[in-house]
Design a protein around this motif. Structure first.
Motif, PDB file in Angstrom:
ATOM      1  N   GLN A   1       0.785  -1.243   0.000  1.00 49.46           N
ATOM      2  CA  GLN A   1       0.000   0.000   0.000  1.00 49.46           C
ATOM      3  C   GLN A   1       0.814   1.288   0.000  1.00 49.46           C
ATOM      4  OE1 GLN A   1      -1.087  -2.303   2.912  1.00 49.46           O
ATOM      5  NE2 GLN A   1      -1.707  -3.462   1.100  1.00 49.46           N
ATOM      6  N   ASP A   2       2.103   1.174  -0.364  1.00 52.38           N
ATOM      7  CA  ASP A   2       2.918   2.375  -0.604  1.00 52.38           C
ATOM      8  C   ASP A   2       3.386   2.369  -2.057  1.00 52.38           C
ATOM      9  OD1 ASP A   2       2.998   3.912   1.756  1.00 52.38           O
ATOM     10  OD2 ASP A   2       4.365   2.451   2.673  1.00 52.38           O
ATOM     11  N   TYR A   3       3.319   3.535  -2.708  1.00 54.28           N
ATOM     12  CA  TYR A   3       3.729   3.589  -4.105  1.00 54.28           C
ATOM     13  C   TYR A   3       5.182   3.142  -4.283  1.00 54.28           C
ATOM     14  CZ  TYR A   3      -0.426   5.969  -5.796  1.00 54.28           C
ATOM     15  OH  TYR A   3      -1.714   6.272  -6.163  1.00 54.28           O
ATOM     16  N   GLY A   4       5.445   2.420  -5.380  1.00 54.18           N
ATOM     17  CA  GLY A   4       6.797   2.043  -5.765  1.00 54.18           C
ATOM     18  C   GLY A   4       6.942   2.175  -7.259  1.00 54.18           C
ATOM     19  N   THR A   5       8.134   1.820  -7.765  1.00 55.94           N
ATOM     20  CA  THR A   5       8.361   1.821  -9.216  1.00 55.94           C
ATOM     21  C   THR A   5       8.874   0.438  -9.606  1.00 55.94           C
ATOM     22  OG1 THR A   5      10.689   2.433  -9.080  1.00 55.94           O
ATOM     23  CG2 THR A   5       9.070   4.230  -9.055  1.00 55.94           C
ATOM     24  N   ALA A   6       9.066   0.236 -10.903  1.00 57.65           N
ATOM     25  CA  ALA A   6       9.568  -1.063 -11.377  1.00 57.65           C
ATOM     26  C   ALA A   6      10.897  -1.395 -10.711  1.00 57.65           C
ATOM     27  CB  ALA A   6       9.717  -1.050 -12.893  1.00 57.65           C
ATOM     28  N   ALA A   7      11.626  -0.380 -10.292  1.00 56.71           N
ATOM     29  CA  ALA A   7      12.939  -0.613  -9.686  1.00 56.71           C
ATOM     30  C   ALA A   7      12.864  -0.881  -8.179  1.00 56.71           C
ATOM     31  CB  ALA A   7      13.847   0.583  -9.947  1.00 56.71           C
ATOM     32  N   SER A   8      11.669  -0.754  -7.590  1.00 60.32           N
ATOM     33  CA  SER A   8      11.553  -0.913  -6.127  1.00 60.32           C
ATOM     34  C   SER A   8      11.813  -2.367  -5.707  1.00 60.32           C
ATOM     35  CB  SER A   8      10.156  -0.507  -5.655  1.00 60.32           C
ATOM     36  OG  SER A   8       9.896   0.830  -5.976  1.00 60.32           O
ATOM     37  N   THR A   9      12.506  -2.526  -4.599  1.00 56.31           N
ATOM     38  CA  THR A   9      12.824  -3.850  -4.065  1.00 56.31           C
ATOM     39  C   THR A   9      11.611  -4.442  -3.342  1.00 56.31           C
ATOM     40  OG1 THR A   9      15.098  -3.134  -3.743  1.00 56.31           O
ATOM     41  CG2 THR A   9      14.392  -5.100  -2.522  1.00 56.31           C
ATOM     42  N   ILE A  10      11.314  -5.707  -3.657  1.00 54.56           N
ATOM     43  CA  ILE A  10      10.171  -6.367  -3.031  1.00 54.56           C
ATOM     44  C   ILE A  10      10.408  -6.563  -1.522  1.00 54.56           C
ATOM     45  CG2 ILE A  10       8.809  -8.503  -2.963  1.00 54.56           C
ATOM     46  CD1 ILE A  10       8.293  -7.037  -5.495  1.00 54.56           C
ATOM     47  N   GLY A  11      11.616  -6.972  -1.177  1.00 53.98           N
ATOM     48  CA  GLY A  11      11.925  -7.197   0.241  1.00 53.98           C
ATOM     49  C   GLY A  11      10.944  -8.173   0.855  1.00 53.98           C
ATOM     50  N   SER A  12      10.385  -7.802   2.005  1.00 53.30           N
ATOM     51  CA  SER A  12       9.459  -8.720   2.681  1.00 53.30           C
ATOM     52  C   SER A  12       7.996  -8.316   2.472  1.00 53.30           C
ATOM     53  CB  SER A  12       9.780  -8.736   4.177  1.00 53.30           C
ATOM     54  OG  SER A  12       9.691  -7.422   4.691  1.00 53.30           O
ATOM     55  N   ALA A  13       7.757  -7.522   1.411  1.00 47.55           N
ATOM     56  CA  ALA A  13       6.383  -7.067   1.161  1.00 47.55           C
ATOM     57  C   ALA A  13       5.446  -8.258   0.949  1.00 47.55           C
ATOM     58  CB  ALA A  13       6.349  -6.140  -0.050  1.00 47.55           C
ATOM     59  N   ARG A  14       4.212  -8.128   1.408  1.00 55.33           N
ATOM     60  CA  ARG A  14       3.225  -9.211   1.280  1.00 55.33           C
ATOM     61  C   ARG A  14       2.259  -8.986   0.135  1.00 55.33           C
ATOM     62  NH1 ARG A  14       3.065 -11.758   6.391  1.00 55.33           N
ATOM     63  NH2 ARG A  14       1.694 -13.267   5.353  1.00 55.33           N
TER      64      ARG A  14
END
Lengths: 87, 147, 147, 87
Positions: free
Chosen positions: D63-76
């Motif tokens: 639920q936070d904006y990201g871009t194609a370059a954003s790291t997934i990390g532990s996002a659900r």
């Protein structure tokens, strides 16, 4: 030619002059709002004090804004009041 | 549609907004000015120049309508003695575009503060009275529309 | 005071404005967006991202409150199927100063158009449907606040 | 390590993919939103078409904006949707 004009006062101009309107006769030599102010200031202390600083006053001739240099022409009503504070 | 009202009566923001929205457009901006409690203000007395007020407000509304594409403009300004928290002024504008509605509403308020013949006299809790002075910031706000 | 609501229910402009004015200030700006009749529009369907919407609106309201001296911010955004003339969105801001109230109201609308996760799908009188595309002018409007 | 992420779709992304959400497993090599898009595009025509132009898409990670370059990390949760048009 004898002209007359209705003077109306508002806010602290009205309060300090102790009246809300009056009618005065204007001689031929009266051309501008500034001329009317001079006539009034010659009347006495209250007028002289209240009308001394024309920067602090606003004028309307027949309900349209004017300045001390505006020509009276055939206007029937001159309003003298402080800067407005509505809204 | 232009509606201008000056008098002692209070106004209903909901019904005035509804009236403007019925003129179409889909973007309705409004502003309400009220007597602000600044600690020890008791009442505010609104004086005006009856012969000039209606005409001045009508001109302000028409200037707004010539500057922005508006379906409707409503200006209601109260006069007389008002207590803290009471409504003083209402401006509602309706347009197809939110920028036009909001900007014209702001323009009208700036003009009301500097052109419309109203004067405010405040009475403090201790009975002291004072005529409110015109503010340089209001003059500056009105000037910016002349660009 | 920040109030944020998202749902199918309509809102009452008068009572929302009253609630904001009760938080003090004396300057209340509001904006209402409605489904605009552009000739042959039948309905507008508002979709959103429920898990994100409340948070996004809360952030927009808080950003406004950190940028202007506001007593209260109300944002109400409807979702679901809406007919021509129906209310979509309401923003109300309350401040001591009209500039702060009007500017922050305009800022919040610009952010709603570009950041809040809502999407609009229109259905025409002939049954044709189309997702409304984001407008460059809305992006430009949102950019201007970043100065 | 086996991670999984919930994908949610909105507006025409949802309609054209014919689903509003799905869960996929992510291998070790998946680092960014762009990597997830590549996996989806490899699945077939509908995904490839809808996700082809990432300029026309917006993304949110938890639920936070990201871009194609954003790291997934532990996002659900990864949301994929068109530019928003609310207000």
């Amino acid at each position: 030619m004898n002209r007359s004009i209705n003077l109306v006062y508002f806010a602290w101009v009205r309060e300090r002059l102790g009246r809300d309107e009056e009618t005065i006769r204007l001689g031929e030599e009266v051309g501008t709002i500034g001329d009317v102010l001079d006539i009034l200031k010659a009347r006495g202390t209250a007028y002289a004090e209240v009308l001394s600083d024309s920067e602090k006053l606003r004028f309307a001739l027949d309900q349209d804004y004017g300045t001390a240099a505006s020509t009276i022409g055939s206007a029937r009503e001159l309003a003298i009041f402080p800067p407005v504070t509505g809204g | 549609m232009i509606k201008v009202e000056v008098g002692p009566a209070d106004f209903d923001i909901g019904s005035e907004t509804l009236d403007v929205s019925r003129q179409g457009g889909g973007a309705i901006a409004s502003f309400v000015g009220q007597v602000r409690d600044d600690g020890n203000l008791k009442t505010l007395e609104l004086e005006h120049y009856p012969a000039m007020t209606q005409k001045a407000l009508q001109e302000i509304a028409e200037t707004a309508r010539s500057g922005w594409p508006l379906h409707a403009v409503t200006i209601i300004h109260r006069v007389g003695k008002l207590s803290v928290g009471e409504n003083i002024v209402l401006v509602v504008t309706g347009s197809d575009h939110r920028e036009a509605a909001i900007e014209s509403c702001s323009f009208i308020m700036d003009r009301l503060k500097t052109v419309a013949p109203f004067w405010k006299k405040e009475t403090r809790a201790d009975g002291a009275t004072k005529w409110i002075e015109a503010r340089d910031s209001d003059r500056a706000a009105a000037e910016k529309w002349k660009k």
